[in-house]
Design an enzyme around this catalytic site. Structure first.
Site, PDB file in Angstrom:
ATOM      1  N   ARG A   1     -18.371  28.953   9.023  1.00 24.54           N
ATOM      2  CA  ARG A   1     -18.868  29.204  10.382  1.00 24.54           C
ATOM      3  C   ARG A   1     -18.611  30.635  10.867  1.00 24.54           C
ATOM      4  NH1 ARG A   1     -22.004  25.727   9.520  1.00 24.54           N
ATOM      5  NH2 ARG A   1     -21.794  23.578  10.180  1.00 24.54           N
TER       6      ARG A   1
ATOM      7  N   GLY B   1     -20.797  33.119  10.490  1.00 30.53           N
ATOM      8  CA  GLY B   1     -22.060  33.779  10.808  1.00 30.53           C
ATOM      9  C   GLY B   1     -22.722  34.426   9.609  1.00 30.53           C
ATOM     10  N   LYS B   2     -22.195  34.136   8.410  1.00 29.68           N
ATOM     11  CA  LYS B   2     -22.720  34.791   7.205  1.00 29.68           C
ATOM     12  C   LYS B   2     -24.164  34.388   6.902  1.00 29.68           C
ATOM     13  CE  LYS B   2     -20.310  31.489   4.260  1.00 29.68           C
ATOM     14  NZ  LYS B   2     -19.888  30.692   5.407  1.00 29.68           N
ATOM     15  N   SER B   3     -24.521  33.129   7.082  1.00 27.99           N
ATOM     16  CA  SER B   3     -25.903  32.711   6.807  1.00 27.99           C
ATOM     17  C   SER B   3     -26.872  33.359   7.779  1.00 27.99           C
ATOM     18  CB  SER B   3     -26.030  31.186   6.874  1.00 27.99           C
ATOM     19  OG  SER B   3     -25.331  30.580   5.818  1.00 27.99           O
TER      20      SER B   3
ATOM     21  N   THR C   1     -29.186  25.851  -2.034  1.00 30.04           N
ATOM     22  CA  THR C   1     -28.451  25.190  -3.122  1.00 30.04           C
ATOM     23  C   THR C   1     -27.812  23.877  -2.684  1.00 30.04           C
ATOM     24  OG1 THR C   1     -26.440  26.432  -2.635  1.00 30.04           O
ATOM     25  CG2 THR C   1     -27.970  27.403  -4.246  1.00 30.04           C
TER      26      THR C   1
ATOM     27  N   HIS D   1     -29.673  24.310   9.599  1.00 31.29           N
ATOM     28  CA  HIS D   1     -30.087  25.594   9.020  1.00 31.29           C
ATOM     29  C   HIS D   1     -31.601  25.771   9.132  1.00 31.29           C
ATOM     30  CE1 HIS D   1     -26.693  27.590   6.695  1.00 31.29           C
ATOM     31  NE2 HIS D   1     -26.107  26.587   7.328  1.00 31.29           N
TER      32      HIS D   1
ATOM     33  N   GLU E   1     -35.576  24.371  -2.858  1.00 26.75           N
ATOM     34  CA  GLU E   1     -34.289  23.709  -3.043  1.00 26.75           C
ATOM     35  C   GLU E   1     -33.963  23.644  -4.522  1.00 26.75           C
ATOM     36  OE1 GLU E   1     -34.549  19.943  -1.047  1.00 26.75           O
ATOM     37  OE2 GLU E   1     -34.695  20.881   0.927  1.00 26.75           O
TER      38      GLU E   1
END
Length: 177
Positions: A14, A16-18, A37, A52, A65
Protein backbone atom coordinates in the site's frame (compact mmCIF):
# COMPACT_ATOMS: atom_id res chain seq x y z
CA UNK A 1 8.20 14.93 -22.00
CA UNK A 2 11.01 12.43 -21.42
CA UNK A 3 10.75 9.07 -23.16
CA UNK A 4 9.80 6.23 -20.86
CA UNK A 5 12.49 3.61 -20.25
CA UNK A 6 12.16 0.26 -18.53
CA UNK A 7 11.75 0.89 -14.83
CA UNK A 8 11.58 -1.13 -11.60
CA UNK A 9 9.11 0.39 -9.14
CA UNK A 10 9.72 -0.85 -5.59
CA UNK A 11 7.75 -0.21 -2.42
CA UNK A 12 6.02 -1.75 0.54
CA UNK A 13 2.40 -2.85 0.80
CA UNK A 14 0.00 0.00 0.00
CA UNK A 15 2.90 2.37 -0.68
CA UNK A 16 1.47 3.67 -3.96
CA UNK A 17 3.86 1.73 -6.18
CA UNK A 18 1.17 0.38 -8.55
CA UNK A 19 -0.40 3.81 -8.98
CA UNK A 20 3.05 5.28 -9.66
CA UNK A 21 3.79 2.59 -12.25
CA UNK A 22 0.41 3.15 -13.91
CA UNK A 23 1.13 6.90 -14.16
CA UNK A 24 4.53 6.24 -15.76
CA UNK A 25 2.95 4.06 -18.45
CA UNK A 26 -0.10 6.29 -18.94
CA UNK A 27 2.12 9.37 -19.34
CA UNK A 28 4.21 7.74 -22.06
CA UNK A 29 1.68 8.32 -24.82
CA UNK A 30 2.15 4.69 -25.88
CA UNK A 31 -0.48 1.96 -26.03
CA UNK A 32 -0.92 0.76 -22.43
CA UNK A 33 -0.64 -2.96 -21.65
CA UNK A 34 -1.33 -4.11 -18.07
CA UNK A 35 0.26 -7.52 -17.49
CA UNK A 36 -1.33 -8.84 -14.28
CA UNK A 37 0.28 -11.71 -12.37
CA UNK A 38 -2.38 -12.06 -9.66
CA UNK A 39 -4.77 -14.99 -9.55
CA UNK A 40 -8.28 -14.97 -8.14
CA UNK A 41 -7.40 -17.49 -5.45
CA UNK A 42 -10.06 -16.29 -2.99
CA UNK A 43 -12.65 -13.55 -2.45
CA UNK A 44 -10.12 -11.14 -0.97
CA UNK A 45 -7.81 -11.43 -4.02
CA UNK A 46 -10.78 -11.03 -6.35
CA UNK A 47 -11.61 -7.77 -4.53
CA UNK A 48 -8.01 -6.55 -4.84
CA UNK A 49 -8.01 -7.30 -8.57
CA UNK A 50 -11.33 -5.47 -9.01
CA UNK A 51 -9.95 -2.48 -7.06
CA UNK A 52 -6.91 -2.25 -9.38
CA UNK A 53 -9.08 -2.49 -12.48
CA UNK A 54 -11.54 0.14 -11.26
CA UNK A 55 -8.77 2.52 -10.22
CA UNK A 56 -7.08 2.61 -13.61
CA UNK A 57 -10.37 2.55 -15.52
CA UNK A 58 -11.25 0.40 -18.46
CA UNK A 59 -10.49 2.76 -21.32
CA UNK A 60 -7.07 2.75 -22.83
CA UNK A 61 -5.63 -0.27 -21.01
CA UNK A 62 -5.39 -3.77 -22.42
CA UNK A 63 -5.22 -6.26 -19.56
CA UNK A 64 -3.38 -9.55 -19.94
CA UNK A 65 -3.47 -12.04 -17.07
CA UNK A 66 -0.44 -14.31 -16.76
CA UNK A 67 0.53 -15.75 -13.37
CA UNK A 68 3.53 -17.86 -14.50
CA UNK A 69 4.73 -17.45 -18.10
CA UNK A 70 5.80 -13.82 -17.73
CA UNK A 71 8.52 -13.81 -20.40
CA UNK A 72 6.21 -15.53 -22.88
CA UNK A 73 3.51 -12.91 -22.23
CA UNK A 74 6.02 -10.07 -22.57
CA UNK A 75 7.31 -11.54 -25.84
CA UNK A 76 3.73 -11.64 -27.13
CA UNK A 77 2.55 -8.24 -25.84
CA UNK A 78 5.57 -5.92 -25.91
CA UNK A 79 5.35 -4.61 -29.46
CA UNK A 80 6.30 -1.35 -31.14
CA UNK A 81 4.30 1.60 -29.86
CA UNK A 82 3.44 -0.11 -26.58
CA UNK A 83 4.46 0.23 -22.95
CA UNK A 84 3.91 -2.69 -20.58
CA UNK A 85 3.20 -2.53 -16.86
CA UNK A 86 3.93 -5.78 -15.00
CA UNK A 87 2.04 -5.79 -11.70
CA UNK A 88 3.57 -7.44 -9.87
CA UNK A 89 6.83 -9.40 -9.63
CA UNK A 90 6.06 -10.38 -6.02
CA UNK A 91 2.91 -12.29 -6.95
CA UNK A 92 4.72 -13.78 -9.95
CA UNK A 93 7.47 -15.04 -7.63
CA UNK A 94 4.89 -16.51 -5.25
CA UNK A 95 3.14 -18.23 -8.17
CA UNK A 96 6.46 -19.68 -9.37
CA UNK A 97 7.36 -21.03 -5.94
CA UNK A 98 3.87 -22.47 -5.43
CA UNK A 99 4.12 -24.21 -8.83
CA UNK A 100 7.51 -25.71 -7.90
CA UNK A 101 9.42 -23.69 -10.52
CA UNK A 102 12.95 -22.45 -9.87
CA UNK A 103 12.76 -18.70 -9.19
CA UNK A 104 16.43 -18.15 -10.04
CA UNK A 105 16.07 -19.76 -13.48
CA UNK A 106 12.91 -17.75 -14.19
CA UNK A 107 14.51 -14.51 -12.93
CA UNK A 108 17.52 -15.00 -15.22
CA UNK A 109 15.17 -15.65 -18.12
CA UNK A 110 13.32 -12.41 -17.30
CA UNK A 111 16.50 -10.34 -17.08
CA UNK A 112 17.77 -11.75 -20.38
CA UNK A 113 14.51 -10.62 -21.95
CA UNK A 114 14.66 -7.18 -20.30
CA UNK A 115 18.20 -6.73 -21.61
CA UNK A 116 16.98 -6.92 -25.21
CA UNK A 117 13.44 -5.52 -24.91
CA UNK A 118 12.75 -2.82 -27.47
CA UNK A 119 9.80 -1.23 -25.61
CA UNK A 120 9.59 0.21 -22.11
CA UNK A 121 8.52 -2.24 -19.42
CA UNK A 122 7.57 -0.97 -15.97
CA UNK A 123 7.83 -3.68 -13.33
CA UNK A 124 6.20 -3.28 -9.91
CA UNK A 125 7.66 -5.26 -7.01
CA UNK A 126 7.43 -5.31 -3.24
CA UNK A 127 10.43 -4.54 -1.10
CA UNK A 128 9.90 -7.20 1.56
CA UNK A 129 13.25 -7.06 3.34
CA UNK A 130 12.57 -4.00 5.49
CA UNK A 131 10.33 -5.68 8.06
CA UNK A 132 10.59 -8.43 10.60
CA UNK A 133 12.38 -11.67 9.80
CA UNK A 134 9.67 -14.12 8.73
CA UNK A 135 8.86 -16.77 11.31
CA UNK A 136 8.82 -19.78 8.99
CA UNK A 137 11.48 -21.30 6.71
CA UNK A 138 9.14 -20.84 3.73
CA UNK A 139 8.63 -17.17 4.61
CA UNK A 140 12.39 -16.63 4.88
CA UNK A 141 12.99 -18.42 1.58
CA UNK A 142 10.39 -16.21 -0.10
CA UNK A 143 11.86 -13.02 1.38
CA UNK A 144 15.34 -14.03 0.22
CA UNK A 145 14.16 -14.96 -3.28
CA UNK A 146 12.28 -11.64 -3.55
CA UNK A 147 15.41 -9.72 -2.55
CA UNK A 148 17.51 -11.55 -5.14
CA UNK A 149 14.86 -11.00 -7.84
CA UNK A 150 14.67 -7.27 -7.09
CA UNK A 151 18.47 -6.97 -7.19
CA UNK A 152 18.93 -8.61 -10.58
CA UNK A 153 16.02 -6.74 -12.16
CA UNK A 154 17.34 -3.44 -10.71
CA UNK A 155 20.77 -4.18 -12.20
CA UNK A 156 19.19 -4.84 -15.62
CA UNK A 157 16.80 -1.93 -16.12
CA UNK A 158 17.99 1.66 -16.61
CA UNK A 159 15.67 3.18 -14.00
CA UNK A 160 14.69 2.20 -10.43
CA UNK A 161 12.38 4.09 -8.08
CA UNK A 162 11.34 3.37 -4.49
CA UNK A 163 7.84 4.58 -3.56
CA UNK A 164 6.87 5.30 0.04
CA UNK A 165 3.65 7.06 1.08
CA UNK A 166 2.97 7.65 -2.62
CA UNK A 167 6.20 9.61 -3.07
CA UNK A 168 9.04 8.53 -5.39
CA UNK A 169 12.66 8.26 -4.35
CA UNK A 170 14.75 7.72 -7.48
CA UNK A 171 17.46 5.14 -6.87
CA UNK A 172 18.75 4.85 -10.44
CA UNK A 173 18.25 6.98 -13.52
CA UNK A 174 19.92 7.05 -16.93
CA UNK A 175 22.78 9.53 -17.15
CA UNK A 176 22.28 12.37 -19.65
CA UNK A 177 24.48 12.08 -22.72
Amino acid sequence: MTALVSTLVLGGARSGKSVFGEKLVAGSGLTKIYLATATRSDDEMAERIAHHRNRRGFSGWTTVEEPLALVDALTREAGRGRAVLVDCLTLWLFNLMEAGRDPEVEAKRLTRYLGVASVPIVLVSNEVGLGLVPETPLGRAFRDAQGRLNQIVAATVPQVVFVAAGLPLWLKRPQPE
